[in-house]
Design a protein around this motif. Structure first.
Motif, PDB file in Angstrom:
ATOM      1  N   PHE A  42       0.830  -1.208   0.000  1.00  0.00           N
ATOM      2  CA  PHE A  42       0.000   0.000   0.000  1.00  0.00           C
ATOM      3  C   PHE A  42       0.860   1.252   0.000  1.00  0.00           C
ATOM      4  O   PHE A  42       0.560   2.231  -0.681  1.00  0.00           O
ATOM      5  CB  PHE A  42      -0.932   0.036   1.215  1.00  0.00           C
ATOM      6  CG  PHE A  42      -2.054  -0.948   1.165  1.00  0.00           C
ATOM      7  CD1 PHE A  42      -2.792  -1.146   0.013  1.00  0.00           C
ATOM      8  CD2 PHE A  42      -2.378  -1.688   2.283  1.00  0.00           C
ATOM      9  CE1 PHE A  42      -3.823  -2.057  -0.030  1.00  0.00           C
ATOM     10  CE2 PHE A  42      -3.412  -2.605   2.258  1.00  0.00           C
ATOM     11  CZ  PHE A  42      -4.143  -2.790   1.096  1.00  0.00           C
ATOM     12  N   GLY A  43       1.938   1.238   0.794  1.00  0.00           N
ATOM     13  CA  GLY A  43       2.812   2.406   0.878  1.00  0.00           C
ATOM     14  C   GLY A  43       3.544   2.717  -0.416  1.00  0.00           C
ATOM     15  O   GLY A  43       3.840   3.871  -0.710  1.00  0.00           O
ATOM     16  N   ALA A  45       2.416   1.633  -3.606  1.00  0.00           N
ATOM     17  CA  ALA A  45       1.508   1.793  -4.746  1.00  0.00           C
ATOM     18  C   ALA A  45       0.503   2.927  -4.593  1.00  0.00           C
ATOM     19  O   ALA A  45       0.077   3.509  -5.590  1.00  0.00           O
ATOM     20  CB  ALA A  45       0.754   0.487  -4.981  1.00  0.00           C
ATOM     21  N   ALA A  46       0.108   3.258  -3.386  1.00  0.00           N
ATOM     22  CA  ALA A  46      -0.906   4.295  -3.169  1.00  0.00           C
ATOM     23  C   ALA A  46      -0.279   5.683  -3.290  1.00  0.00           C
ATOM     24  O   ALA A  46       0.937   5.843  -3.139  1.00  0.00           O
ATOM     25  CB  ALA A  46      -1.529   4.123  -1.791  1.00  0.00           C
ATOM     26  N   PRO A  47      -1.102   6.694  -3.562  1.00  0.00           N
ATOM     27  CA  PRO A  47      -0.558   8.069  -3.606  1.00  0.00           C
ATOM     28  C   PRO A  47       0.095   8.435  -2.280  1.00  0.00           C
ATOM     29  O   PRO A  47      -0.504   8.324  -1.226  1.00  0.00           O
ATOM     30  CB  PRO A  47      -1.790   8.921  -3.867  1.00  0.00           C
ATOM     31  CG  PRO A  47      -2.765   8.001  -4.502  1.00  0.00           C
ATOM     32  CD  PRO A  47      -2.507   6.651  -3.913  1.00  0.00           C
ATOM     33  N   LEU A  48       1.329   8.853  -2.381  1.00  0.00           N
ATOM     34  CA  LEU A  48       2.165   9.106  -1.210  1.00  0.00           C
ATOM     35  C   LEU A  48       2.226  10.592  -0.864  1.00  0.00           C
ATOM     36  O   LEU A  48       2.171  10.968   0.297  1.00  0.00           O
ATOM     37  CB  LEU A  48       3.561   8.569  -1.508  1.00  0.00           C
ATOM     38  CG  LEU A  48       4.558   8.379  -0.421  1.00  0.00           C
ATOM     39  CD1 LEU A  48       4.128   7.261   0.495  1.00  0.00           C
ATOM     40  CD2 LEU A  48       5.920   8.055  -1.005  1.00  0.00           C
ATOM     41  N   GLN A  60       0.144  14.651  -7.747  1.00  0.00           N
ATOM     42  CA  GLN A  60       0.054  13.586  -6.754  1.00  0.00           C
ATOM     43  C   GLN A  60       0.815  12.362  -7.264  1.00  0.00           C
ATOM     44  O   GLN A  60       0.614  11.923  -8.396  1.00  0.00           O
ATOM     45  CB  GLN A  60      -1.418  13.242  -6.540  1.00  0.00           C
ATOM     46  CG  GLN A  60      -1.702  12.338  -5.407  1.00  0.00           C
ATOM     47  CD  GLN A  60      -3.199  12.178  -5.212  1.00  0.00           C
ATOM     48  OE1 GLN A  60      -3.996  12.534  -6.058  1.00  0.00           O
ATOM     49  NE2 GLN A  60      -3.563  11.631  -4.073  1.00  0.00           N
ATOM     50  N   SER A  62       2.636   8.365  -6.346  1.00  0.00           N
ATOM     51  CA  SER A  62       3.002   7.218  -5.519  1.00  0.00           C
ATOM     52  C   SER A  62       4.524   7.098  -5.585  1.00  0.00           C
ATOM     53  O   SER A  62       5.177   7.794  -6.366  1.00  0.00           O
ATOM     54  CB  SER A  62       2.325   5.951  -6.021  1.00  0.00           C
ATOM     55  OG  SER A  62       2.879   5.574  -7.264  1.00  0.00           O
ATOM     56  N   HIS A 149       0.172  11.993   2.202  1.00  0.00           N
ATOM     57  CA  HIS A 149      -1.038  11.196   2.262  1.00  0.00           C
ATOM     58  C   HIS A 149      -0.845  10.040   3.235  1.00  0.00           C
ATOM     59  O   HIS A 149       0.255   9.796   3.732  1.00  0.00           O
ATOM     60  CB  HIS A 149      -1.396  10.684   0.860  1.00  0.00           C
ATOM     61  CG  HIS A 149      -1.637  11.795  -0.104  1.00  0.00           C
ATOM     62  ND1 HIS A 149      -2.778  12.554  -0.105  1.00  0.00           N
ATOM     63  CD2 HIS A 149      -0.861  12.303  -1.091  1.00  0.00           C
ATOM     64  CE1 HIS A 149      -2.715  13.466  -1.047  1.00  0.00           C
ATOM     65  NE2 HIS A 149      -1.540  13.334  -1.672  1.00  0.00           N
ATOM     66  N   ALA A 151      -0.542   6.974   2.846  1.00  0.00           N
ATOM     67  CA  ALA A 151       0.386   5.933   2.412  1.00  0.00           C
ATOM     68  C   ALA A 151       1.767   6.100   3.049  1.00  0.00           C
ATOM     69  O   ALA A 151       2.485   5.119   3.231  1.00  0.00           O
ATOM     70  CB  ALA A 151       0.508   5.927   0.894  1.00  0.00           C
ATOM     71  N   TYR A 154       1.500   4.186   6.174  1.00  0.00           N
ATOM     72  CA  TYR A 154       1.533   2.752   5.882  1.00  0.00           C
ATOM     73  C   TYR A 154       2.976   2.298   5.728  1.00  0.00           C
ATOM     74  O   TYR A 154       3.368   1.256   6.255  1.00  0.00           O
ATOM     75  CB  TYR A 154       0.773   2.425   4.595  1.00  0.00           C
ATOM     76  CG  TYR A 154      -0.718   2.591   4.650  1.00  0.00           C
ATOM     77  CD1 TYR A 154      -1.420   2.497   5.839  1.00  0.00           C
ATOM     78  CD2 TYR A 154      -1.435   2.831   3.494  1.00  0.00           C
ATOM     79  CE1 TYR A 154      -2.790   2.644   5.877  1.00  0.00           C
ATOM     80  CE2 TYR A 154      -2.800   2.975   3.516  1.00  0.00           C
ATOM     81  CZ  TYR A 154      -3.478   2.880   4.708  1.00  0.00           C
ATOM     82  OH  TYR A 154      -4.824   3.021   4.740  1.00  0.00           O
TER      83      TYR A 154
END
Length: 183
Positions: A42-43, A45-48, A60, A62, A149, A151, A154
């Motif tokens: 998640f950390g 691949a998700a927007p960071l 934005q 990742s 964000h 992430a 995460y």
């Protein structure tokens, strides 16, 4: 259902792995490793972060997308650093714990080869943790337009869980080795 959870906790039956010797809280090291891997995914691949003009990045991103965009803007060294610190080292750490916990038997040569790798991962963990803390601090204090964000957190929790699992596995290996040498 009980057999599924038992296998998840201690691995395959018939194998003398380190997970078979764990008691108490240590029985959950395998689950914590799986949870750390999921949070790392998640950390990564998700927007960071949302950036406004920092190193030519606007928008934005990742972690993986930011690394690719840094290469496009001519900052390939930053890209490699990001990927090594936040992808390669954590994946190596998680896979090492997973291999030690579930895969290799206690008296196998492969397990003996993994122990130094686990120690190296434990040492490299400090660089990763310091980079995460420095990145959070830097983005909060020096970059006014940066938005972090969820992430990021995460990723931070995954890195903390990695150290916890590495430390617990190292302790279990040391205690098992001590008992065998004493007998």
């Amino acid at each position: 259902m009980r057999q599924f959870f038992e296998r998840l906790l201690v691995g395959r039956s018939g194998y003398n792995t380190i997970s078979k010797h764990a008691i108490g809280f240590d029985r959950f090291v395998g689950l914590l490793t799986i949870f750390a891997a999921a949070l790392l995914g998640f950390g990564v691949a998700a927007p960071l972060v949302t950036l406004n003009g920092y190193l030519g990045l606007d928008g934005q991103y990742s972690l993986v997308i930011a690394a690719m965009e840094l290469v496009k803007t001519g900052h390939g060294a930053y890209s490699v650093g990001l990927l090594v610190l936040f992808v390669v080292i954590p994946v190596l750490s998680i896979s090492t714990v997973f291999d030690l916990w579930y895969k290799h038997e206690l008296h196998s040569e492969k397990l003996q080869k993994l122990i130094p790798r686990a120690k190296t991962c434990g040492r490299l963990w400090f660089f990763v943790m310091m980079a995460v803390i420095a990145g959070i601090y830097y983005s909060r204090t020096l970059l006014n337009d940066t938005v972090l964000h969820v992430a990021v957190y995460y990723l931070l929790i995954s890195i903390i869980l990695q150290k916890l699992t590495l430390a617990r596995v190292a302790r279990l290996l040391a205690s098992i080795k001590f008992v065998e040498e004493r007998d």
